[in-house]
Design an enzyme around this catalytic site. Sequence first.
Site, PDB file in Angstrom:
ATOM      1  N   ARG A 114      39.570  35.473  42.159  1.00 23.85           N
ATOM      2  CA  ARG A 114      40.607  35.487  43.190  1.00 23.85           C
ATOM      3  C   ARG A 114      41.308  34.134  43.260  1.00 23.85           C
ATOM      4  NH1 ARG A 114      40.534  37.105  49.581  1.00 23.85           N
ATOM      5  NH2 ARG A 114      42.693  36.530  49.934  1.00 23.85           N
ATOM      6  N   ARG A 154      44.785  41.493  45.751  1.00 25.31           N
ATOM      7  CA  ARG A 154      43.690  40.614  45.340  1.00 25.31           C
ATOM      8  C   ARG A 154      42.636  41.360  44.527  1.00 25.31           C
ATOM      9  NH1 ARG A 154      43.026  40.069  51.625  1.00 25.31           N
ATOM     10  NH2 ARG A 154      45.214  39.965  51.228  1.00 25.31           N
ATOM     11  N   ASP A 188      38.180  40.656  47.988  1.00 22.80           N
ATOM     12  CA  ASP A 188      38.302  40.075  49.322  1.00 22.80           C
ATOM     13  C   ASP A 188      37.001  40.346  50.053  1.00 22.80           C
ATOM     14  OD1 ASP A 188      39.568  38.854  51.545  1.00 22.80           O
ATOM     15  OD2 ASP A 188      40.170  40.800  52.335  1.00 22.80           O
TER      16      ASP A 188
END
Length: 164
Positions: free
Chosen positions: A84, A93, A96
């Site tokens: 990330r 992303r 997360d």
Amino acid sequence: MTTETALIALGANLGDPEAALKWAVHELAALGEVQAVSAFYRTAPVGGPRGQPDYLNAAAKLCTRLSPEALLDALLDLETRYGRVRRERWAARVLDLDLIAYGQRVLSTPRLTLPHHRAWEREFVLRPLADFAPDYVHPLTGQSVSQALAELDRAQLLPAPHLP
């Protein structure tokens, strides 16, 4: 140090989201004992840049000896190790990881707010949490995960306002 139960939200919408969440759950075991993991839920992105792919979301229950701040650091490290890169808020992303709750701890620092300040407003957090922690109660509002989820479900069923 005593152990505490942490609730963690997992999400991904780039690359192979299922592989990312499975990797994250595996890696969480190095931070304590993973006691529960929700099903994986596909959800539409909320906020952020337009045109993002759907997310895959889940939640995990972790019994850990890490302090809230140390756990946050460890979660951020896992995100970085998986690739990330933080460029834009709420952007797509590869992984997360959000610390949603740490027992009944209430905390507000520049780095960390517990419980997570918007978790009880987000179906993509509540629905996975309801798989294993429907009775977990928000320490400030007194509202359980299942109650918050039911309120969101009811709000989504309300008719749209009449437009002239």
